[in-house]
Design an enzyme around this catalytic site. Sequence first.
Site, mmCIF file in Angstrom:
data_model
loop_
_atom_site.group_PDB
_atom_site.id
_atom_site.type_symbol
_atom_site.label_atom_id
_atom_site.label_comp_id
_atom_site.label_asym_id
_atom_site.label_seq_id
_atom_site.Cartn_x
_atom_site.Cartn_y
_atom_site.Cartn_z
ATOM 1 N N ALA A 12 0.801 -1.234 0.000
ATOM 2 C CA ALA A 12 0.000 0.000 0.000
ATOM 3 C C ALA A 12 0.829 1.276 0.000
ATOM 4 O O ALA A 12 0.284 2.349 -0.242
ATOM 5 C CB ALA A 12 -0.954 -0.025 1.200
ATOM 6 N N GLY A 14 3.416 1.481 -2.060
ATOM 7 C CA GLY A 14 4.133 1.419 -3.338
ATOM 8 C C GLY A 14 3.526 2.340 -4.386
ATOM 9 O O GLY A 14 2.556 3.061 -4.138
ATOM 10 N N ARG A 98 8.977 -10.959 -16.440
ATOM 11 C CA ARG A 98 8.221 -10.964 -15.178
ATOM 12 C C ARG A 98 8.451 -12.253 -14.401
ATOM 13 O O ARG A 98 8.451 -12.266 -13.182
ATOM 14 C CB ARG A 98 6.738 -10.743 -15.437
ATOM 15 C CG ARG A 98 6.435 -9.382 -16.047
ATOM 16 C CD ARG A 98 4.967 -9.231 -16.309
ATOM 17 N NE ARG A 98 4.635 -8.023 -17.048
ATOM 18 C CZ ARG A 98 4.581 -7.943 -18.383
ATOM 19 N NH1 ARG A 98 4.851 -8.999 -19.130
ATOM 20 N NH2 ARG A 98 4.240 -6.804 -18.965
ATOM 21 N N ASP A 159 -3.410 -5.283 -20.090
ATOM 22 C CA ASP A 159 -3.091 -5.715 -21.458
ATOM 23 C C ASP A 159 -4.307 -5.492 -22.367
ATOM 24 O O ASP A 159 -4.182 -5.048 -23.507
ATOM 25 C CB ASP A 159 -2.712 -7.197 -21.448
ATOM 26 C CG ASP A 159 -1.664 -7.498 -20.398
ATOM 27 O OD1 ASP A 159 -0.540 -7.026 -20.534
ATOM 28 O OD2 ASP A 159 -1.994 -8.177 -19.408
ATOM 29 N N HIS A 187 -0.036 -12.961 -18.243
ATOM 30 C CA HIS A 187 0.370 -11.553 -18.262
ATOM 31 C C HIS A 187 1.893 -11.532 -18.414
ATOM 32 O O HIS A 187 2.632 -11.388 -17.438
ATOM 33 C CB HIS A 187 -0.069 -10.844 -16.974
ATOM 34 C CG HIS A 187 0.485 -9.446 -16.872
ATOM 35 N ND1 HIS A 187 0.178 -8.465 -17.785
ATOM 36 C CD2 HIS A 187 1.342 -8.877 -15.996
ATOM 37 C CE1 HIS A 187 0.818 -7.352 -17.459
ATOM 38 N NE2 HIS A 187 1.539 -7.574 -16.383
HETATM 39 P P1 NAD Z 1 6.579 -0.831 -5.694
HETATM 40 O O1 NAD Z 1 7.932 -1.408 -5.436
HETATM 41 O O2 NAD Z 1 6.448 0.647 -5.908
HETATM 42 O O3 NAD Z 1 5.590 -1.199 -4.499
HETATM 43 C C1 NAD Z 1 5.494 -2.487 -4.014
HETATM 44 C C2 NAD Z 1 5.226 -2.364 -2.531
HETATM 45 O O4 NAD Z 1 4.977 -3.670 -2.036
HETATM 46 C C3 NAD Z 1 6.403 -1.792 -1.733
HETATM 47 O O5 NAD Z 1 5.957 -0.667 -0.999
HETATM 48 C C4 NAD Z 1 6.818 -2.948 -0.837
HETATM 49 O O6 NAD Z 1 7.267 -2.507 0.449
HETATM 50 C C5 NAD Z 1 5.505 -3.732 -0.744
HETATM 51 N N1 NAD Z 1 5.670 -5.127 -0.341
HETATM 52 C C6 NAD Z 1 6.676 -5.979 -0.629
HETATM 53 N N2 NAD Z 1 6.475 -7.167 -0.040
HETATM 54 C C7 NAD Z 1 5.289 -7.079 0.592
HETATM 55 C C8 NAD Z 1 4.535 -7.983 1.387
HETATM 56 N N3 NAD Z 1 4.978 -9.210 1.662
HETATM 57 N N4 NAD Z 1 3.363 -7.557 1.913
HETATM 58 C C9 NAD Z 1 2.925 -6.314 1.670
HETATM 59 N N5 NAD Z 1 3.600 -5.398 0.945
HETATM 60 C C10 NAD Z 1 4.755 -5.789 0.402
HETATM 61 O O7 NAD Z 1 5.955 -1.645 -6.921
HETATM 62 P P2 NAD Z 1 4.684 -1.273 -7.823
HETATM 63 O O8 NAD Z 1 5.145 -0.462 -8.979
HETATM 64 O O9 NAD Z 1 3.577 -0.757 -6.965
HETATM 65 O O10 NAD Z 1 4.344 -2.727 -8.412
HETATM 66 C C11 NAD Z 1 3.876 -3.755 -7.581
HETATM 67 C C12 NAD Z 1 3.794 -5.057 -8.355
HETATM 68 O O11 NAD Z 1 2.814 -4.968 -9.380
HETATM 69 C C13 NAD Z 1 5.081 -5.465 -9.067
HETATM 70 O O12 NAD Z 1 5.283 -6.860 -8.932
HETATM 71 C C14 NAD Z 1 4.807 -5.113 -10.496
HETATM 72 O O13 NAD Z 1 5.604 -5.862 -11.395
HETATM 73 C C15 NAD Z 1 3.359 -5.489 -10.602
HETATM 74 N N6 NAD Z 1 2.593 -4.939 -11.732
HETATM 75 C C16 NAD Z 1 1.663 -5.743 -12.309
HETATM 76 C C17 NAD Z 1 0.890 -5.275 -13.357
HETATM 77 C C18 NAD Z 1 -0.144 -6.146 -14.034
HETATM 78 O O14 NAD Z 1 -0.669 -5.729 -15.069
HETATM 79 N N7 NAD Z 1 -0.484 -7.318 -13.539
HETATM 80 C C19 NAD Z 1 1.070 -3.955 -13.799
HETATM 81 C C20 NAD Z 1 2.018 -3.143 -13.170
HETATM 82 C C21 NAD Z 1 2.787 -3.652 -12.134
HETATM 83 C C1 LMR Z 2 3.143 -4.062 -16.872
HETATM 84 O O1 LMR Z 2 2.650 -4.794 -17.718
HETATM 85 O O2 LMR Z 2 3.251 -2.824 -17.053
HETATM 86 C C2 LMR Z 2 3.585 -4.635 -15.550
HETATM 87 O O3 LMR Z 2 3.416 -6.016 -15.516
HETATM 88 C C3 LMR Z 2 4.960 -4.232 -15.172
HETATM 89 C C4 LMR Z 2 5.996 -4.958 -15.969
HETATM 90 O O4 LMR Z 2 6.894 -5.541 -15.373
HETATM 91 O O5 LMR Z 2 5.923 -4.920 -17.205
#
Ligand code: NAD
Ligand code: LMR
Length: 325
Positions: A12, A14, A98, A159, A187
Amino acid sequence: MKDPVRIAITGAAGQISYSLAFRIASGDMLGKDQPVILQLLEIPPAMDALSGVVMELNDCAFPLVQDIVATDDANVAFKDADYALLVGARPRGPGMERKDLLEANAAIFSVQGKALNDNASRDVKVLVVGNPANTNALIASCNAPDLDPGQFTAMTRLDHNRALTQLAQKTGKHVTDVEGMIIWGNHSATQYPDIAHCKVAGKPAPELVERDWYENDFIPTVQQRGAAIIKARGASSAASAASSAIDHMRDWALGTDGKIVSMAIPADGSYGVEKGIIYSYPVTCQGGQYQIVQGLDLDDFSKQKMKATEDELREERAAVEHLLG
Ligand code: NAD
Ligand code: LMR
């Protein structure tokens, strides 16, 4: 006024959550008439940062927010949660795929699956955003034996939305003119963005664009969009990821009114994809349930692309078998 619902958000403090929490609080996910209790999870080193996020949420004086819980204990964060958005996980950097995050992130989702099992509402709807999202959702689900696996989903809506925009821009139409977009599979860079069943302003999309553009521009652009954003921004997509998470949960909870969207959900044998992985399908949602759109014709090109992304998901599964309980 409706009773408040409890929404757990992990990671939360992040990047994604910095957009997501505020949009949920303002009613973008469940409507302007649905009060919410936010239950925010972080790891201990990020609790100071999280306290700042909570200050800002409070400073917005959102009419719908009834309470905010900030904790580093997953059992507290998921207590009676109606919705759980599992965002907390490490993002990839330049040059990584990923699935390179599997080792770093997989353990998080086994712990959180157990905590959801023990604490969440029996009807909780879970969306995994943290990468690799499909396999993390599988891990969480396998560690929550008292919940229905169908309650665990992963996000391919980003996507899907990316694909809508690419096709709309190519055809000179608006995203709202595009129907029937499908993201199949993972994904990841093997995902299959499929326009075979798409219509743009009522006309079949395959008749509006050249095959060469579809195979050699559109598909790779959608598959590689996450990497392109990391390259350009120096950080992975955040506001667009939050927006898609809101679209996913809103549609699941409130329905799509017949519109097709993409959700990664437990494979059930539909389209030849056997059980055991979380695979993105075309779905419609109604009454808080999603249903796979059945009966679509698939040509050899589609079948081969769908199989490639399925194979990758089975490989990811094999790599985390020890966490599947
Ligand atoms: P970020 O590093 O800014 O934030 C992640 C947060 O998670 C950090 O604040 C960290 O302290 C916290 N965290 C780590 N381990 C944890 C745990 N065990 N419990 C609770 N919190 C925890 O990253 P972000 O940019 O917010 O991205 C988060 C994730 O989402 C990444 O894995 C990223 O690749 C993924 N993502 C997925 C998609 C999708 O389309 N599925 C899109 C964008 C990002
Ligand atoms: C995305 O699709 O933007 C996220 O999954 C972040 C990444 O690692 O590409």
